[in-house]
Design a protein around this motif. Structure first.
Motif, mmCIF file in Angstrom:
data_model
loop_
_atom_site.group_PDB
_atom_site.id
_atom_site.type_symbol
_atom_site.label_atom_id
_atom_site.label_comp_id
_atom_site.label_asym_id
_atom_site.label_seq_id
_atom_site.Cartn_x
_atom_site.Cartn_y
_atom_site.Cartn_z
ATOM 1 N N UNK A 68 16.248 26.122 46.201
ATOM 2 C CA UNK A 68 16.831 26.609 47.453
ATOM 3 C C UNK A 68 17.668 27.843 47.147
ATOM 4 N N UNK A 69 17.545 28.851 47.978
ATOM 5 C CA UNK A 69 18.279 30.091 47.747
ATOM 6 C C UNK A 69 18.731 30.671 49.081
ATOM 7 N N UNK A 70 19.916 31.264 49.075
ATOM 8 C CA UNK A 70 20.461 31.984 50.214
ATOM 9 C C UNK A 70 20.732 33.413 49.774
ATOM 10 N N UNK A 71 20.252 34.362 50.557
ATOM 11 C CA UNK A 71 20.484 35.783 50.305
ATOM 12 C C UNK A 71 21.211 36.379 51.510
ATOM 13 N N UNK A 72 22.282 37.106 51.250
ATOM 14 C CA UNK A 72 23.066 37.695 52.334
ATOM 15 C C UNK A 72 23.472 39.111 51.939
ATOM 16 N N UNK A 73 23.007 40.069 52.717
ATOM 17 C CA UNK A 73 23.367 41.470 52.502
ATOM 18 C C UNK A 73 24.544 41.817 53.409
ATOM 19 N N UNK A 74 25.681 42.142 52.809
ATOM 20 C CA UNK A 74 26.897 42.423 53.592
ATOM 21 C C UNK A 74 27.059 43.910 53.882
ATOM 22 N N UNK A 75 26.153 44.727 53.389
ATOM 23 C CA UNK A 75 26.175 46.182 53.594
ATOM 24 C C UNK A 75 27.494 46.797 53.128
ATOM 25 N N UNK A 76 28.297 47.323 54.060
ATOM 26 C CA UNK A 76 29.506 48.047 53.675
ATOM 27 C C UNK A 76 30.722 47.143 53.467
ATOM 28 N N UNK A 77 30.524 45.827 53.432
ATOM 29 C CA UNK A 77 31.635 44.896 53.238
ATOM 30 C C UNK A 77 31.586 44.254 51.844
ATOM 31 N N UNK A 78 31.176 45.044 50.860
ATOM 32 C CA UNK A 78 31.079 44.527 49.494
ATOM 33 C C UNK A 78 32.431 44.106 48.943
ATOM 34 N N UNK A 79 33.480 44.879 49.248
ATOM 35 C CA UNK A 79 34.814 44.543 48.743
ATOM 36 C C UNK A 79 35.300 43.224 49.337
ATOM 37 N N UNK A 80 35.024 43.005 50.627
ATOM 38 C CA UNK A 80 35.422 41.744 51.247
ATOM 39 C C UNK A 80 34.666 40.571 50.631
ATOM 40 N N UNK A 81 33.388 40.761 50.338
ATOM 41 C CA UNK A 81 32.604 39.708 49.695
ATOM 42 C C UNK A 81 33.161 39.404 48.310
ATOM 43 N N UNK A 82 33.492 40.446 47.566
ATOM 44 C CA UNK A 82 34.045 40.249 46.229
ATOM 45 C C UNK A 82 35.353 39.466 46.290
ATOM 46 N N UNK A 83 36.190 39.785 47.285
ATOM 47 C CA UNK A 83 37.464 39.069 47.450
ATOM 48 C C UNK A 83 37.231 37.609 47.804
ATOM 49 N N UNK A 84 36.305 37.357 48.711
ATOM 50 C CA UNK A 84 36.016 35.985 49.130
ATOM 51 C C UNK A 84 35.470 35.145 47.978
ATOM 52 N N UNK A 85 34.617 35.745 47.156
ATOM 53 C CA UNK A 85 34.074 35.014 46.004
ATOM 54 C C UNK A 85 35.171 34.708 44.991
ATOM 55 N N UNK A 86 36.109 35.639 44.812
ATOM 56 C CA UNK A 86 37.218 35.388 43.893
ATOM 57 C C UNK A 86 38.097 34.242 44.379
ATOM 58 N N UNK A 87 38.356 34.211 45.692
ATOM 59 C CA UNK A 87 39.137 33.117 46.267
ATOM 60 C C UNK A 87 38.391 31.794 46.137
#
Length: 453
Positions: free
Chosen positions: A123-142
């Motif tokens: 099972x795999x989930x792919x999500x392209x956040x486009x210009x919100x890469x920094x927000x994704x990086x922050x969320x993954x760190x949290x």
């Protein structure tokens, strides 16, 4: 000075263009492995969000008249699913909802299983956040910090040059994470111990990847980094469906690999002799697939296109004509032209020719009806009933069964115009006309008169 400014401008434009090209994420079929069983994808979440704002379905859902039901449903959904997830992860759903910008894909793969082992599907989930890469990086760190603080062990694995964070979740961890209850075992049977699940997740540019298998994570990473692993786009059945079903851009669509899935099911061994005393004996999967004809399905797909005028849905099942059997042979119909005819009335708002295949749907059902009318009771009631007898007094050669059902053609077309007036009665009964093809119009009209008299 002017030359220097031009050089700086050219360099800035070049760097900007390079960044945009790097940020472009390939479509789902170019990222998923060739052994994909099924997948669902939204190519552009922003486009879906924009289309939903003007779609009749969402406008109805957000209508003030629907507010009591809307609020109650969303409250129960949040309480049952969203709240436990937020509590255990320490994140708000809104934080990830804002990340739905580009592609969203969920897929299931074979993952090396042979159909009768303990290997779970990939099972795999792919999500392209486009210009919100920094927000994704922050969320993954949290997220990783929350998991570490809760006592879960995270490790890092390098796969095709990408750093994947890996967390091992037991059955209790999954139950706690999603607020699920402990499964109840069947009396008299020993329950198999649940295997722990490894979750691999990472961020590649603007793409979030989360998979439950190292093999699947490796395939996705290979497609992102230029590896030579076969992709779903190289699979023959998908390639054929892409040309016919996904050539026109869809708001969202899905695809099912019937050939792979049913081959896996066919490899499941038959029930053992120990189950012979069961109240409901198990049936052979291979025999069921052969009798129903489902085992011959190559693929199935659907595509949805949202717009101001509503939703257009296309569904397709691929089965070679020579392999159609069982249920599939019963419902299979010959393809015919389903384009709107040229005799369209003036100011006609809707034209509904029957789709190719179902356009020919009157002929075969008519034959079935005639076959049943040939039986004793039905033939006496309808074929030689009172109405038929009355008509034969004027025309001895008249036969309701032959003149009505025998003259049904293959085509049916309906035309509908706008309602005359704005009352509920007028809107519920707009002017329309139904056209039915027939080889003998005079006999057909006479038979209809007798039928409705």
């Amino acid at each position: 000075m002017t030359t220097k400014l031009l050089r700086l401008a050219f360099a800035g434009a070049f760097l900007t263009t390079t960044t945009l090209l790097q940020a472009a994420i390939a479509p789902a079929e170019n990222l998923l492995p060739a052994d994909t069983i099924a997948f669902f994808t939204v190519p552009d979440c922003n486009a879906l969000r924009a289309a939903s704002k003007v779609s009749p379905q969402l406008m109805f859902w957000n209508d003030p008249a629907m507010k009591p039901f809307h609020d109650k449903f969303m409250g129960k959904f949040t309480e049952k699913f969203i709240a436990p997830l937020e509590k255990n992860l320490g994140l708000k759903a809104e934080d990830f909802a804002d990340l739905l910008q580009g592609q969203f894909t969920f897929a299931a793969t074979v993952n090396g299983s042979n159909g009768h082992d303990d290997i779970p599907p990939g099972l795999v989930v792919l999500l392209d956040v486009k210009d919100k890469s920094l927000q994704l990086k922050t969320n993954l760190a949290v997220l990783t910090k929350k998991m570490t603080d809760s006592g879960r062990t995270l490790r890092t694995e390098k796969i095709r040059g990408l750093s994947f964070s890996v967390v091992t979740l037991s059955t209790n961890d999954l139950s706690e994470l999603f607020g699920q209850k402990t499964p109840v075992s069947e009396i008299g049977k020993e329950q198999k111990p649940q295997q722990p699940v490894d979750i691999y997740f990472t961020q590649y540019e603007s793409l979030l990847i989360a998979a439950n298998s190292q093999k699947l994570a490796d395939a996705i990473a290979a497609h992102l980094t230029g590896g030579s692993v076969p992709a779903l786009a190289d699979e023959a059945n998908f390639a054929a469906d892409k040309l016919s079903q996904f050539r026109t851009p869809a708001t969202y669509y899905g695809w099912f690999n019937g050939k792979v899935f049913f081959n896996l099911l066919a490899q499941i061994p038959d029930a053992s002799d120990s189950d012979s005393d069961a109240m409901m004996p198990k049936m052979s999967v291979s025999k069921v697939l052969g009798a129903t004809g489902l085992g011959n399905i190559r693929s199935a797909s659907f595509a949805m296109r949202e717009g101001r005028d509503g939703t257009v849905a296309d569904a397709h099942i691929s089965i070679p004509a020579d392999d159609r059997g069982g249920i599939l042979k019963i419902i299979s119909l010959p393809a015919k032209d389903a384009s709107a005819p040229g005799l369209r009335p003036r100011r006609c708002d809707q034209v509904h020719p029957h789709p190719s295949g179902w356009q020919a749907g009157l002929g075969r059902p008519a034959k079935n009806v005639r076959r049943h009318l040939a039986t004793g009771a039905c033939r006496h009631q309808l074929g030689r009933g009172h109405r038929n007898s009355m008509a034969q007094q004027k025309d001895p050669s008249f036969d309701l069964r032959k003149n009505l059902f025998g003259n049904l053609g293959d085509d049916i077309v309906t035309y509908a115009k706008a309602p005359i007036g704005d009352s509920l009665t007028a809107m519920a009964n707009p002017p329309d006309i139904i056209l039915v093809s027939t080889p003998n119009a005079d006999q057909m009209i006479q038979a209809v008169k007798v039928w409705v008299r």
